[in-house]
Write an enzyme that holds these catalytic residues in place. Structure first.
Site, PDB file in Angstrom:
ATOM      1  N   ASP A 179       0.913  -1.135   0.000  1.00 59.90           N
ATOM      2  CA  ASP A 179       0.000   0.000   0.000  1.00 59.90           C
ATOM      3  C   ASP A 179       0.954   1.186   0.000  1.00 59.90           C
ATOM      4  O   ASP A 179       1.554   1.503   1.037  1.00 59.90           O
ATOM      5  CB  ASP A 179      -0.890   0.021   1.243  1.00 59.90           C
ATOM      6  CG  ASP A 179      -1.889   1.165   1.174  1.00 59.90           C
ATOM      7  OD1 ASP A 179      -1.481   2.278   0.770  1.00 59.90           O
ATOM      8  OD2 ASP A 179      -3.065   0.960   1.508  1.00 59.90           O
ATOM      9  N   HIS A 180       1.130   1.814  -1.145  1.00 61.15           N
ATOM     10  CA  HIS A 180       2.250   2.759  -1.242  1.00 61.15           C
ATOM     11  C   HIS A 180       2.074   3.980  -0.335  1.00 61.15           C
ATOM     12  O   HIS A 180       3.040   4.692  -0.073  1.00 61.15           O
ATOM     13  CB  HIS A 180       2.528   3.161  -2.695  1.00 61.15           C
ATOM     14  CG  HIS A 180       1.518   4.070  -3.285  1.00 61.15           C
ATOM     15  ND1 HIS A 180       0.348   3.621  -3.831  1.00 61.15           N
ATOM     16  CD2 HIS A 180       1.493   5.421  -3.404  1.00 61.15           C
ATOM     17  CE1 HIS A 180      -0.348   4.650  -4.253  1.00 61.15           C
ATOM     18  NE2 HIS A 180       0.314   5.756  -4.019  1.00 61.15           N
ATOM     19  N   HIS A 242      -5.818   2.836   1.202  1.00 63.73           N
ATOM     20  CA  HIS A 242      -5.054   3.979   1.723  1.00 63.73           C
ATOM     21  C   HIS A 242      -5.747   4.649   2.926  1.00 63.73           C
ATOM     22  O   HIS A 242      -5.120   4.916   3.946  1.00 63.73           O
ATOM     23  CB  HIS A 242      -4.853   5.033   0.635  1.00 63.73           C
ATOM     24  CG  HIS A 242      -4.320   4.480  -0.650  1.00 63.73           C
ATOM     25  ND1 HIS A 242      -3.345   3.512  -0.689  1.00 63.73           N
ATOM     26  CD2 HIS A 242      -4.631   4.742  -1.949  1.00 63.73           C
ATOM     27  CE1 HIS A 242      -3.069   3.224  -1.947  1.00 63.73           C
ATOM     28  NE2 HIS A 242      -3.848   3.940  -2.733  1.00 63.73           N
TER      29      HIS A 242
END
Ligand code: NAP
Length: 491
Positions: A179-180, A242
């Site tokens: 999950d950047h 996010h």
């Protein structure tokens, strides 16, 4: 000097957009910083029949806009890349891949370490994982790690199926779900902010905090991603992952120590307090929207590859209530959308007013509640508003902001999210990756919202370049709150 990591990195989807835009630049920066140096090789795989030379040209091309490049370093870096044409559905091709990995391991001294990176459409993830196991690509000597891109499923059922196929081949401690947002500086910094400041730690609860707001606003529209976006929408694309991860970092209990195990234990506990919603609650507390055209931009339904009658949401606002004793009665308001007035990721913590304010009698109308705003991007830093007196003979109150921002130079020099995350995966640090229980809880929560919408809910249209639909304002006003001034504030 950074500690060098030895590994054979196999990128499934080596010719794809993600690999070119994010992974190769990130690997380059790791090379430049010495995290990758002599003992690594990258195998890029995809179906198209490229040669190693052609592939290395692609690598050079992908670095054209990267800072800190010079011909010598780029050539040395590109020399570590090898291309293997490979159809992931064809078992025989894995044998070729296995042999190439072993050959490169011998050549570069990669110590039997294998990092498999799935940069492909999610429908292939399970197939790849099971072939890696069945065709014996797993190394017996070093580590075997699997990095998986989002989306991790499209609902609870598909996520569960995917997880089962992956866990048939890899243990949870070998799986690195990206999950950047967890690779972003200010997201990682949230834990330092919360757990190192005696000023904040003791008051981070329902007794002192009135509400928490998370905004992930994008200025861009759907761009070239309409094919994917039509099947996902903002709820799956931004909220399940996010935004839920941000809620976890803002709300979780202090981990017993700063280790991957303890951080995940805290997160899991927090997610165990995400209630299972009823459809009525979801209808009441979640709204969806879609952008309309402006004089210069297309509306969502006019975008290429979008159904002209599409109901896909490009905007979501919602109220999350955790049934955690620390947060009972504290709403977490979230909003995210495309084509909004500005790009901004911000977290606003609104504190409660004092029970008794001695200035009420003399008119403290301009004194407001304290607010801590964490600016995640594009600006990075914090603002804490404190009330004070205005200069002058009269006793008028005003809000004074205490602001800190990292300078643009510092931000530019810092590693980008993918660089941090790949480095973590190479070092075996799972702190900033998601684990299955988090996926499970968040999908179960999100599925109810999706179902409530699919059973019939308004789609609130909003103008491109606006603050989003009026329905999002009404959602907060209904409960006596209002959104932070993200779109009007210059801070
Ligand atoms: P993409 O540009 O469509 O790339 C797909 C890759 O898969 C290509 O290299 C393609 O090459 C290869 N491929 C397709 N079918 C194959 C097969 N049967 N066997 C072997 N290779 C095959 O996709 P992407 O945008 O890079 O996205 C990859 C993943 O990253 C997805 O999970 C996406 O959700 C995620 N992601 C992407 C972004 C982004 O900015 N792009 C951001 C976040 C997450 P060939 O056609 O040559 O086989």
């Amino acid at each position: 000097m950074a500690k060098e990591q030895a590994s054979i990195i196999t990128i499934f989807g080596g010719s794809g957009d993600l690999a070119r835009r994010k992974l190769y630049p990130a690997l380059y920066q790791l090379f430049r910083r010495g995290v990758l140096r002599d003992h690594f090789a990258v195998i890029g795989t995809a179906r198209r029949p490229w040669s190693d030379e052609y592939y290395r040209d692609i690598i050079r091309e992908s670095l054209q806009d990267e800072p800190n490049t010079d011909d010598e370093t780029v050539s040395a870096f590109a020399g570590h890349f090898y291309y293997q044409s490979h159809d992931v559905t064809d078992a025989d091709h894995y044998i070729t891949l296995k042999n190439l990995s072993q050959k490169l391991d011998d050549q570069y001294g990669a110590q039997g370490n294998r990092l498999f990176y799935m940069a492909m459409a999610p429908r292939f993830f399970g197939t790849i994982a099971s072939h890696i196991r069945s065709e014996n690509l797993l190394s017996k000597k070093g580590y075997n790690r699997l990095v998986i891109e989002k989306p991790f499923g499209r609902d609870f059922k598909t996520a569960q199926d995917l997880n089962e196929s992956i866990s048939a081949a890899f243990n949870e401690d070998q799986v690195y779900r990206i999950d950047h947002y967890l690779g972003k500086e200010m997201v990682q910094g949230l834990l330092a902010l919360r757990f190192t400041n005696p000023l904040l730690t003791p008051i981070w609860n329902k007794d002192y905090i009135s509400d928490i707001q998370i905004t992930l606003a994008e200025k861009v529209g759907v761009e070239e991603r309409a094919g994917y976006y039509e099947t996902a929408g903002a709820l799956r694309d931004m909220v399940q992952n996010h935004i839920m991860q941000l809620i976890a970092y803002v709300a979780m209990e202090q981990p017993a120590s700063f280790t991957p195990e303890e951080v995940h234990a805290s997160k899991n506990k927090l997610f165990s307090h995400l209630p299972v919603l009823t459809e009525e609650e979801a209808q009441k507390n979640w709204i969806r929207g879609q952008y309309l055209a402006s004089s210069t931009q297309k509306g969502y339904r006019q975008e290429d590859n979008v159904d002209p009658k599409s109901d896909t949401e490009t905007y979501v606002a919602g109220r999350v209530d955790l049934d955690d004793p620390r947060w009972v009665g504290v709403p977490f308001f979230i909003r995210t959308g495309k084509r909004l007035a500005k790009k901004a990721t911000e977290i606003a913590i609104n504190f409660k007013p004092l029970a008794h304010n001695i200035f009420d009698a003399v008119g403290s109308k301009d004194a407001r509640v304290n607010r801590l705003t964490v600016y995640v991007e594009p600006e990075q830093g914090y603002t804490l508003t404190l009330n004070g007196k205005t200069i002058g003979a009269d006793y008028d109150l005003r809000q004074n902001p205490l602001s800190f921002r990292y300078s643009q130079d510092v931000i530019n020099a810092a590693p980008e999210a993918y660089e941090r995350l790949i480095r973590d995966a190479l070092r075996g640090d799972q702190t900033n990756f998601t684990r299955w229980p988090e996926q499970e809880a968040t999908w179960q929560y999100i599925d109810v919202v999706r179902k409530a919408w699919d059973d019939g809910a308004d789609l609130a249209m909003y103008n491109s370049g606006s603050h989003g639909p009026a329905a999002a304002d009404k959602l907060l006003e209904r409960d006596g709150y209002s959104w932070a001034e993200t779109f009007t504030n210059e801070n």
